[in-house]
Design a protein around this motif. Structure first.
Motif, PDB file in Angstrom:
ATOM      1  N   PHE A  58       0.819  -1.225   0.000  1.00  0.00           N
ATOM      2  CA  PHE A  58       0.000   0.000   0.000  1.00  0.00           C
ATOM      3  C   PHE A  58       0.847   1.267   0.000  1.00  0.00           C
ATOM      4  O   PHE A  58       0.328   2.361   0.145  1.00  0.00           O
ATOM      5  CB  PHE A  58      -0.927   0.003   1.229  1.00  0.00           C
ATOM      6  N   ASN A  59       2.155   1.083  -0.108  1.00  0.00           N
ATOM      7  CA  ASN A  59       3.053   2.229  -0.066  1.00  0.00           C
ATOM      8  C   ASN A  59       2.763   3.094   1.171  1.00  0.00           C
ATOM      9  O   ASN A  59       2.653   4.324   1.089  1.00  0.00           O
ATOM     10  CB  ASN A  59       2.878   3.036  -1.362  1.00  0.00           C
ATOM     11  N   ALA A  60       2.570   2.401   2.295  1.00  0.00           N
ATOM     12  CA  ALA A  60       2.189   3.096   3.531  1.00  0.00           C
ATOM     13  C   ALA A  60       3.413   3.757   4.183  1.00  0.00           C
ATOM     14  O   ALA A  60       4.537   3.636   3.684  1.00  0.00           O
ATOM     15  CB  ALA A  60       1.555   2.091   4.491  1.00  0.00           C
ATOM     16  N   GLY A  61       3.151   4.451   5.302  1.00  0.00           N
ATOM     17  CA  GLY A  61       4.231   5.198   5.979  1.00  0.00           C
ATOM     18  C   GLY A  61       5.012   4.320   6.941  1.00  0.00           C
ATOM     19  O   GLY A  61       5.304   3.157   6.664  1.00  0.00           O
ATOM     20  N   GLU A  62       5.260   4.893   8.121  1.00  0.00           N
ATOM     21  CA  GLU A  62       6.140   4.223   9.090  1.00  0.00           C
ATOM     22  C   GLU A  62       5.446   3.099   9.857  1.00  0.00           C
ATOM     23  O   GLU A  62       4.227   3.109  10.013  1.00  0.00           O
ATOM     24  CB  GLU A  62       6.519   5.238  10.171  1.00  0.00           C
ATOM     25  N   ILE A  63       6.275   2.172  10.373  1.00  0.00           N
ATOM     26  CA  ILE A  63       5.773   1.212  11.372  1.00  0.00           C
ATOM     27  C   ILE A  63       6.408   1.608  12.699  1.00  0.00           C
ATOM     28  O   ILE A  63       7.638   1.669  12.814  1.00  0.00           O
ATOM     29  CB  ILE A  63       6.199  -0.229  11.030  1.00  0.00           C
ATOM     30  N   LEU A  64       5.570   1.917  13.680  1.00  0.00           N
ATOM     31  CA  LEU A  64       6.113   2.267  15.000  1.00  0.00           C
ATOM     32  C   LEU A  64       5.701   1.186  15.993  1.00  0.00           C
ATOM     33  O   LEU A  64       4.562   0.711  15.946  1.00  0.00           O
ATOM     34  CB  LEU A  64       5.549   3.603  15.479  1.00  0.00           C
ATOM     35  N   THR A  65       6.609   0.799  16.880  1.00  0.00           N
ATOM     36  CA  THR A  65       6.214  -0.195  17.877  1.00  0.00           C
ATOM     37  C   THR A  65       6.471   0.339  19.276  1.00  0.00           C
ATOM     38  O   THR A  65       7.393   1.112  19.499  1.00  0.00           O
ATOM     39  CB  THR A  65       6.979  -1.532  17.715  1.00  0.00           C
ATOM     40  N   ASP A  66       5.621  -0.087  20.206  1.00  0.00           N
ATOM     41  CA  ASP A  66       5.754   0.321  21.604  1.00  0.00           C
ATOM     42  C   ASP A  66       5.670  -0.955  22.460  1.00  0.00           C
ATOM     43  O   ASP A  66       4.622  -1.596  22.537  1.00  0.00           O
ATOM     44  CB  ASP A  66       4.605   1.287  21.945  1.00  0.00           C
ATOM     45  N   LYS A  67       6.826  -1.311  23.056  1.00  0.00           N
ATOM     46  CA  LYS A  67       6.857  -2.542  23.858  1.00  0.00           C
ATOM     47  C   LYS A  67       6.625  -2.254  25.341  1.00  0.00           C
ATOM     48  O   LYS A  67       6.496  -3.173  26.143  1.00  0.00           O
ATOM     49  CB  LYS A  67       8.214  -3.231  23.690  1.00  0.00           C
ATOM     50  N   ASP A  68       6.578  -0.980  25.655  1.00  0.00           N
ATOM     51  CA  ASP A  68       6.555  -0.586  27.056  1.00  0.00           C
ATOM     52  C   ASP A  68       5.124  -0.388  27.555  1.00  0.00           C
ATOM     53  O   ASP A  68       4.818   0.632  28.162  1.00  0.00           O
ATOM     54  CB  ASP A  68       7.347   0.725  27.142  1.00  0.00           C
ATOM     55  N   ILE A  69       4.258  -1.348  27.249  1.00  0.00           N
ATOM     56  CA  ILE A  69       2.839  -1.148  27.558  1.00  0.00           C
ATOM     57  C   ILE A  69       2.275  -2.320  28.367  1.00  0.00           C
ATOM     58  O   ILE A  69       2.824  -3.417  28.366  1.00  0.00           O
ATOM     59  CB  ILE A  69       1.990  -1.026  26.269  1.00  0.00           C
ATOM     60  N   SER A  70       1.163  -2.037  29.016  1.00  0.00           N
ATOM     61  CA  SER A  70       0.453  -3.074  29.743  1.00  0.00           C
ATOM     62  C   SER A  70      -1.040  -2.795  29.573  1.00  0.00           C
ATOM     63  O   SER A  70      -1.450  -1.636  29.578  1.00  0.00           O
ATOM     64  CB  SER A  70       0.855  -2.964  31.210  1.00  0.00           C
ATOM     65  N   LYS A  71      -1.804  -3.860  29.404  1.00  0.00           N
ATOM     66  CA  LYS A  71      -3.252  -3.658  29.259  1.00  0.00           C
ATOM     67  C   LYS A  71      -3.906  -3.960  30.604  1.00  0.00           C
ATOM     68  O   LYS A  71      -3.784  -5.073  31.112  1.00  0.00           O
ATOM     69  CB  LYS A  71      -3.785  -4.607  28.188  1.00  0.00           C
TER      70      LYS A  71
END
Ligand code: ADP
Ligand code: ASP
Ligand code: MG
Length: 418
Positions: free
Chosen positions: A329-342
């Motif tokens: 899809f010629n999309a933008g960035e992939i950002l990841t956040d590992k510092d999370i809790s649900k």
């Protein structure tokens, strides 16, 4: 008298003395005139140790060989527990998943049970044996060894109870029942005498790891009464988990749990056209990757951002798939956040009671906890917060919803005699 299935977790069979203690609990049930099938986990932290060992050999071990390795832990426990029971003068026989015929899907590390053969179990019971079965493991129709996912021995026990139409399945563990949250985080927390399948299922799914979620799903599906009880206080009945009909619900919130095993992924600048979400989540689903919370937001230039969470175990394969979709899809960035809790609150009593969500958000705000994502279902509200705030959030929510032990109990009336 009927059939009782008992399950002992890792801590309950961690050494020779605890194995004898478990044998006593088994014999108590047998002495009441019941037929007894016992399911056991690997001793203590054996499974963790085996995983660590494999990762020392190679950072990405083959999943078939992992199942071969991890299934050995339970095999040690069944032999030792059978010996302990025999040493007290009772007939006992150990069986691994293959010997019983615990048939699973052909997926390694998180297989689902599809069938349990009962012929041999019934034969050995009829001969007066106590049967000790290895939890957590099964076998595919082709004879490959599989495992059911961490904590899966609970599911082995409930599935066997369902297959044998057992009277009850008792999950013996290192706490005295199901509490409103993990007693390691809030020590003065309420314990339930009884909780519905629905609430327990949601609690288990959102991180209350006292029970494997699929064990509760199976108990609900086949109407197996479940008890969570202490291996070390055998007279305590613990918590009974059954259908909801005969319960009076006083409180909107029955429990609070956190799951710190999720990773948030954001893919930006996806074209705002039909089919992008279907493509992305279709590709993840095809690879057996479950997605939890999802937010799509419209940016100004006719593009969307999609943020969602996956389990950390699925993260490496998820990233590969998302990269493919990004290219397409010629999309933008992939950002990841590992510092999370649900962090989630669960309760059948929140249905039709407006204001519970607002109370949850306010309690978090009062404790200076920022909310990154929100999702709701009929009996659950989840908020994504920073990992370091997870325990603070749990404590704040237990206080907000009166779940500490000095508060009034959830249920009144006589408990059913199961
Ligand atoms: P086992 O080895 O017996 O399967 P687990 O460690 O899997 O034991 O599960 C028991 C643990 O679950 C308890 O020691 C407790 O810390 C944790 N736990 C998390 N949430 C809850 C809850 N709501 N109620 C009771 N225990 C909980
Ligand atoms: N031994 C496995 C684990 O540690 C299964 C279980 O304990 O239920 O995950
Ligand atoms: Mg467990």
């Amino acid at each position: 008298m009927g059939i009782i299935v008992q399950k002992f977790g890792g801590t309950s069979v961690a050494d020779a003395q605890k194995i004898h203690n478990a044998a006593n609990a088994v014999i108590r049930e047998k002495e009441k005139g019941n037929d007894v099938v016992v399911v056991v986990s690997a001793m203590g932290h054996t499974t963790d140790y085996l995983i660590k060992l494999a990762k020392e050999v190679t950072p990405s071990p083959n999943s078939r060989e992992m199942d071969m390795l991890l299934s050995t832990g339970e095999q040690v426990s069944i032999a030792l527990l059978s010996m302990a029971i025999q040493s007290h003068g009772y007939k006992a026989i150990s069986m691994n998943g293959q010997q019983v015929g615990i048939i699973t899907e052909n997926i390694h590390s998180k297989a689902r049970i599809v069938d349990i053969k009962t012929e041999k179990l019934k034969k050995y019971l009829n001969e007066g044996n106590i049967i000790v079965v290895a939890g957590f493991q099964g076998v595919t129709p082709e004879g490959e060894i599989t495992t059911l996912g961490r904590g899966g021995s609970d599911t082995s026990a409930v599935a066997i109870a369902a297959a044998l139409k057992a009277e009850r399945c008792d999950i013996y563990t290192d706490v005295e029942g199901v509490y409103a949250t993990d007693p390691r985080i809030v020590p003065n927390i309420q314990k339930s005498d009884i909780i519905s399948y629905e609430e327990m299922l949601e609690l288990a799914r959102v991180g209350a790891n006292v029970l494997h979620p699929r064990s509760v799903e199976t108990a609900k599906q086949f109407n197996v009464p479940l008890r969570v009880r202490s291996s070390f206080k055998l007279d305590n009945l613990g918590t009974l988990i059954i259908g909801v009909d005969n319960m009076e619900i006083y409180k909107p919130v029955a429990g609070v749990a956190a799951d710190s095993s999720q990773i948030r992924i954001l893919l930006s600048e996806l074209p705002d056209i039909p089919g992008t979400a279907a493509k992305l989540f279709g590709a993840l689903a095809k690879n057996n990757i479950s997605v939890d919370m999802i937010i799509q937001s419209l940016a100004s230039n006719n593009t969307n951002s999609i943020a969602f969470t996956v389990n950390e175990e699925d993260y490496p394969s998820a990233i590969e798939i998302i990269n493919e979709v990004k290219k397409e899809f010629n999309a933008g960035e992939i950002l990841t956040d590992k510092d999370i809790s649900k962090v989630s609150i669960v309760g059948a009593g929140m249905v039709d009671r407006p204001g519970i969500a607002a109370d949850m958000f306010r309690a978090l705000a009062d404790n200076n906890i920022n909310i990154k994502m929100i999702s709701t279902s009929e009996i659950k509200i989840s908020c994504l917060v920073e990992k370091e705030n997870a325990n603070k959030a749990i404590k704040a929510l237990c206080k907000e919803f009166n779940l500490e032990s000095q508060e009034k109990a959830v249920v009144k009336g006589d408990l059913p005699n199961v």
